[in-house]
Scaffold this motif. Structure first.
Motif, PDB file in Angstrom:
ATOM      1  N   ASP A   2       0.706  -1.209  -0.105  1.00  0.00           N
ATOM      2  CA  ASP A   2      -0.001   0.026  -0.046  1.00  0.00           C
ATOM      3  C   ASP A   2       0.895   1.408   0.204  1.00  0.00           C
ATOM      4  OD1 ASP A   2       0.810   0.643   2.576  1.00  0.00           O
ATOM      5  OD2 ASP A   2      -1.214  -0.304   3.526  1.00  0.00           O
ATOM      6  N   ALA A   3       0.228   2.569  -0.166  1.00  0.00           N
ATOM      7  CA  ALA A   3       1.087   3.624  -0.100  1.00  0.00           C
ATOM      8  C   ALA A   3       1.877   4.035   0.971  1.00  0.00           C
ATOM      9  CB  ALA A   3       0.048   4.780  -0.420  1.00  0.00           C
ATOM     10  N   LEU A   4       1.422   3.546   2.311  1.00  0.00           N
ATOM     11  CA  LEU A   4       2.190   3.771   3.532  1.00  0.00           C
ATOM     12  C   LEU A   4       3.496   2.968   3.226  1.00  0.00           C
ATOM     13  CD1 LEU A   4       2.684   5.113   6.098  1.00  0.00           C
ATOM     14  CD2 LEU A   4       1.022   3.355   7.169  1.00  0.00           C
ATOM     15  N   GLU A   5       3.388   1.882   3.140  1.00  0.00           N
ATOM     16  CA  GLU A   5       4.418   0.897   3.046  1.00  0.00           C
ATOM     17  C   GLU A   5       5.577   1.304   1.902  1.00  0.00           C
ATOM     18  OE1 GLU A   5       2.314  -3.602   4.178  1.00  0.00           O
ATOM     19  OE2 GLU A   5       1.905  -2.869   2.213  1.00  0.00           O
ATOM     20  N   LYS A   6       4.924   1.687   0.685  1.00  0.00           N
ATOM     21  CA  LYS A   6       5.678   2.228  -0.157  1.00  0.00           C
ATOM     22  C   LYS A   6       6.627   3.436   0.110  1.00  0.00           C
ATOM     23  CE  LYS A   6       5.759   3.372  -5.147  1.00  0.00           C
ATOM     24  NZ  LYS A   6       4.957   3.772  -6.467  1.00  0.00           N
ATOM     25  N   GLU A   7       5.870   4.229   0.836  1.00  0.00           N
ATOM     26  CA  GLU A   7       6.446   5.578   1.503  1.00  0.00           C
ATOM     27  C   GLU A   7       7.748   5.305   2.250  1.00  0.00           C
ATOM     28  OE1 GLU A   7       7.269   9.497   2.296  1.00  0.00           O
ATOM     29  OE2 GLU A   7       6.100   8.549   0.738  1.00  0.00           O
TER      30      GLU A   7
END
Length: 69
Positions: A2-7
């Motif tokens: 997800d976006a948080l993990e990618k960030e």
């Protein structure tokens, strides 16, 4: 991922480097303030302070302090 993990995946090395820089800067300050310092002892004491700080942040997270940060 997800976006948080990618960030955080993208910033992981940057965050780790910042922590290392914090450690090294404080070791340097200690050497300046106490030229005859036992660097091994100082590094262990400094790590304990950093761990204590992280533990306090973890407690703040658990209590919801950063829920609406």
């Amino acid at each position: 991922m997800d976006a948080l993990e990618k960030e955080f995946s993208q910033r992981k090395d940057e965050i780790k480097k910042a922590v290392e820089l914090l450690f090294k800067a404080n070791m340097k300050f200690t050497d300046w303030d106490i030229p005859e310092v036992d660097d091994q002892k100082a590094s262990k004491m400094l790590i304990e302070i950093i761990k204590e700080s992280i533990s306090e942040i973890e407690q703040d997270i658990e209590s919801g302090k950063y829920k609406n940060y």
